[in-house]
Design a protein around this motif. Structure first.
Motif, mmCIF file in Angstrom:
data_model
loop_
_atom_site.group_PDB
_atom_site.id
_atom_site.type_symbol
_atom_site.label_atom_id
_atom_site.label_comp_id
_atom_site.label_asym_id
_atom_site.label_seq_id
_atom_site.Cartn_x
_atom_site.Cartn_y
_atom_site.Cartn_z
ATOM 1 N N LYS A 145 8.570 -1.983 -10.132
ATOM 2 C CA LYS A 145 9.468 -1.630 -9.032
ATOM 3 C C LYS A 145 9.311 -2.628 -7.884
ATOM 4 C CE LYS A 145 9.246 3.282 -10.189
ATOM 5 N NZ LYS A 145 8.920 4.647 -9.729
ATOM 6 N N VAL A 146 10.113 -2.464 -6.851
ATOM 7 C CA VAL A 146 10.134 -3.394 -5.721
ATOM 8 C C VAL A 146 8.775 -3.488 -5.036
ATOM 9 C CG1 VAL A 146 11.139 -3.842 -3.452
ATOM 10 C CG2 VAL A 146 12.599 -3.045 -5.314
ATOM 11 N N HIS A 147 8.095 -2.350 -4.887
ATOM 12 C CA HIS A 147 6.822 -2.326 -4.169
ATOM 13 C C HIS A 147 5.620 -2.293 -5.118
ATOM 14 C CE1 HIS A 147 8.973 -1.872 -0.427
ATOM 15 N NE2 HIS A 147 9.644 -0.857 -0.934
ATOM 16 N N GLN A 148 5.744 -2.950 -6.258
ATOM 17 C CA GLN A 148 4.656 -3.008 -7.228
ATOM 18 C C GLN A 148 3.381 -3.562 -6.596
ATOM 19 O OE1 GLN A 148 5.065 -4.539 -11.474
ATOM 20 N NE2 GLN A 148 4.197 -6.340 -10.481
ATOM 21 N N GLU A 149 2.246 -2.936 -6.954
ATOM 22 C CA GLU A 149 0.946 -3.411 -6.477
ATOM 23 C C GLU A 149 -0.081 -3.295 -7.595
ATOM 24 O OE1 GLU A 149 -2.466 -2.475 -3.057
ATOM 25 O OE2 GLU A 149 -0.850 -1.044 -3.411
ATOM 26 N N PHE A 150 -0.840 -4.365 -7.821
ATOM 27 C CA PHE A 150 -1.935 -4.364 -8.780
ATOM 28 C C PHE A 150 -3.245 -4.572 -8.029
ATOM 29 C CE2 PHE A 150 1.067 -6.253 -12.213
ATOM 30 C CZ PHE A 150 1.540 -4.986 -12.499
ATOM 31 N N PHE A 151 -4.243 -3.768 -8.374
ATOM 32 C CA PHE A 151 -5.584 -3.962 -7.814
ATOM 33 C C PHE A 151 -6.573 -4.025 -8.960
ATOM 34 C CE2 PHE A 151 -9.749 -2.360 -6.831
ATOM 35 C CZ PHE A 151 -10.095 -3.074 -5.699
ATOM 36 N N ARG A 152 -7.462 -5.010 -8.914
ATOM 37 C CA ARG A 152 -8.547 -5.085 -9.895
ATOM 38 C C ARG A 152 -9.832 -5.421 -9.146
ATOM 39 N NH1 ARG A 152 -9.391 -8.240 -15.695
ATOM 40 N NH2 ARG A 152 -11.577 -8.713 -15.341
#
Length: 229
Positions: free
Chosen positions: A189-196
């Motif tokens: 989506k537009v506000h995609q966020e990945f954290f690792r």
């Protein structure tokens, strides 16, 4: 006797739907849906036009099951979709599919996007074996689940709500330890966020913002216990 198609729909970006899924939705005499509003938005985006929609959700599945099976028998092409991703995977639909098998109604699958597999792939963690929970239970039952997976050497994948994420991360840190973790929010989506990073780092990262959207979490397995189950 009709035929039931199980159709995977996008988990976010509507362009992720397959050509075969579009063709089958166009041919469908009736579409079983989780929420009519969501499916209408998808159909409009695909220029499919008006279709007969029948609500089959976790709230009414048992009540309308008999009628749903009758509709499959009466129509040539029937489709089952959920609001996002693959039906049945933490979504409604298994009752209808199970009843079709019992009634010797042909069932087919048109695979599509799936949040757990997508999160595992982009996490970079070894994913030959994993355990998928869906949404974690609340309270003592959640802590019980975390204690059970503490010594597993495989990935643990689950969904979480924005309101519960930080509390769940703190319980993971306390019970399971400071493992490597991957958190996908609003995938595609537009506000995609990945954290690792480490669980402790995730707690700091997500406590500093107002979290919204759909969340999929991938927790690494215990070191030294690789793929032990």
């Amino acid at each position: 006797m009709g035929k039931l198609f199980i159709i995977g729909t996008p988990i976010g970006n509507l362009k992720d739907i397959s050509l075969r899924a579009i063709e089958t939705l166009k041919e469908s005499d009736i579409i079983f849906v989780e929420d009519k509003r969501v499916t209408i938005k998808l159909l409009n985006n695909l220029d499919i036009g008006k279709k007969e929609l029948f609500t089959f959700s976790e709230y009414n599945a048992n009540k309308v099951l008999k009628k749903a099976v009758e509709l499959v028998k009466e129509n040539n092409v029937c489709s089952l979709v959920s609001d996002a991703g693959m039906p049945v995977i933490s979504d409604p639909g298994y009752q209808l599919i199970n009843k079709c098998w019992q009634e010797n109604i042909e069932v087919d699958i048109i695979p599509g996007p799936n949040a757990p597999s997508a999160a595992i792939a982009v996490s970079g963690f070894p994913g030959s074996k994993y355990m998928f929970q869906g949404f974690l239970p609340r309270g003592k039952n959640k802590r019980r689940v975390l204690r059970k997976i503490k010594d597993l050497g495989i990935l643990f994948v689950f969904f979480e709500s924005p309101q519960r994420l930080n509390n769940t991360l703190k319980e993971i840190l306390e019970i399971v330890g400071d493992r490597e973790i991957f958190i996908a929010r609003e995938m595609t989506k537009v506000h995609q966020e990945f954290f690792r990073g480490k669980v402790s780092e995730a707690i700091i990262h997500f406590s500093e913002k107002n979290i919204k959207g759909e969340i999929t979490v991938v927790l690494s397995g215990k070191e030294g216990e690789n793929e032990k189950i």
